[in-house]
Design an enzyme around this catalytic site. Structure first.
Site, mmCIF file in Angstrom:
data_model
loop_
_atom_site.group_PDB
_atom_site.id
_atom_site.type_symbol
_atom_site.label_atom_id
_atom_site.label_comp_id
_atom_site.label_asym_id
_atom_site.label_seq_id
_atom_site.Cartn_x
_atom_site.Cartn_y
_atom_site.Cartn_z
ATOM 1 C CG ASP A 1 -9.933 -0.644 4.563
ATOM 2 O OD1 ASP A 1 -9.552 -0.869 3.403
ATOM 3 O OD2 ASP A 1 -9.272 -0.922 5.583
ATOM 4 C CD GLN B 1 -3.543 -4.611 6.379
ATOM 5 O OE1 GLN B 1 -3.422 -3.601 5.694
ATOM 6 N NE2 GLN B 1 -4.148 -5.694 5.932
ATOM 7 C CE LYS C 1 -3.806 -2.482 2.091
ATOM 8 N NZ LYS C 1 -4.529 -2.899 3.295
#
Ligand code: NAD
Length: 262
Positions: free
Chosen positions: A98, A75, A31
């Site tokens: 997200d 994460q 990322k």
């Protein structure tokens, strides 16, 4: 990106990683590389596994209120003892790149959203870029997780697919999958979907990312037996995974516009 710069908007992505799960570390690294490639500022917060819930929530609160941060991502999975749901709920819906926050999930359900979850959005982008029409097609989504299966089904429905959601309690998986024009596997079981299960000419999209004991990465679809029957198929690695990261970059730019980060 140049237009944003002209307006003084600087996209930035804050990535929080707690503990040292090797797979999570690889995802975070990828990322970060994608941010660098796109000209997005990336901020990494690597916290030890012993981090308390309060410390983690305090960091999220700080990032929520920081005008220079466009998007925030924590994460998953988190180490044992940390409450993932509380963490998801703590991220400001306007910075939730997200799209896991219940506000964003609800917005997706009604079809009026700021962000789409990256993996299902990546699958839809692959379908669209391949010139495949979803309208009127029978779609089988295998997996009903909040991050992939459920939103995936909703996005196919928004595109007028007739969607069947299969899961671990589905009585006859083969019977469901074999009727589908578009099959999306998001299960986490290596090579669960085999050629004999799919319809001739089906579009097969493999979301699975399973690490085998020998270290090899494999999907949820048995590629060799499906590729000879499918009209289109995605490989693992190199199919949905890179699209997921591309959609994260897209969401970060959207978040920068939404929050006008400087
Ligand atoms: P999950 O474990 O949360 O959900 C798995 C789903 O599969 C569940 O809903 C379960 O009911 C269903 N399932 C399990 N066994 C089954 C069976 N035998 N038959 C039918 N259904 C069954 O997993 P997830 O987070 O949705 O991830 C699924 C896979 O996708 C994993 O391999 C994960 O690593 C991968 N993934 C890839 C990306 C990417 O960017 N490519 C992103 C997220 C997840």
């Amino acid at each position: 990106m140049e237009n944003l710069k002209k307006d003084g908007i600087i996209p930035s992505l804050a990535v929080i990683i707690v503990g040292d799960d090797p797979a999570s570390k690889i995802y975070v690294k990828n990322k970060k590389l994608a941010c660098e490639y796109c000209g997005i500022k990336s901020l990494e917060y690597a916290l030890p596994a012993e981090t308390s819930q309060e410390e983690l929530l305090a960091l999220i609160d700080k990032l929520n209120n920081d005008n220079s941060v466009s998007g925030i991502l924590c994460q998953l999975p988190l180490p044992k003892g940390l409450d993932e749901e509380a963490v998801i709920n703590a991220i400001s819906p306007k910075k939730d790149v997200d799209a896991f926050h219940p506000v964003n999930v609800g917005k997706i359900m009604v079809g009026n959203f700021d962000f789409l979850p990256c993996t299902p959005a990546g699958v839809m982008e692959l379908i669209a870029l391949s010139g495949i029409e979803v309208k009127g097609k029978k779609c089988a989504v295998i997996g009903r997780s909040n991050i992939v299966g459920k939103p995936m089904s909703m996005l196919l429905l928004h595109q007028h697919g007739t969607v069947t959601i299969c899961h671990s309690k589905t009585a006859d998986l083969k019977a469901e999958v074999s009727q589908a024009d578009i099959v999306v596997a998001a299960v986490g079981v290596p090579e669960l979907i085999t050629g004999d299960m799919i319809k001739e000419g089906a579009v097969v999209i493999d979301v699975g990312m399973n690490r085998l004991p020998d270290g090899k990465l494999t999907g949820d679809v048995e590629y060799e037996s499906c590729v000879v029957r499918a009209s289109a198929i995605t490989p693992v690695p190199g199919g949905v995974g890179p699209m997921t990261i591309a959609m994260l970059m897209k969401n970060t730019v959207k978040a920068a516009l939404l929050n006008k980060t400087k």
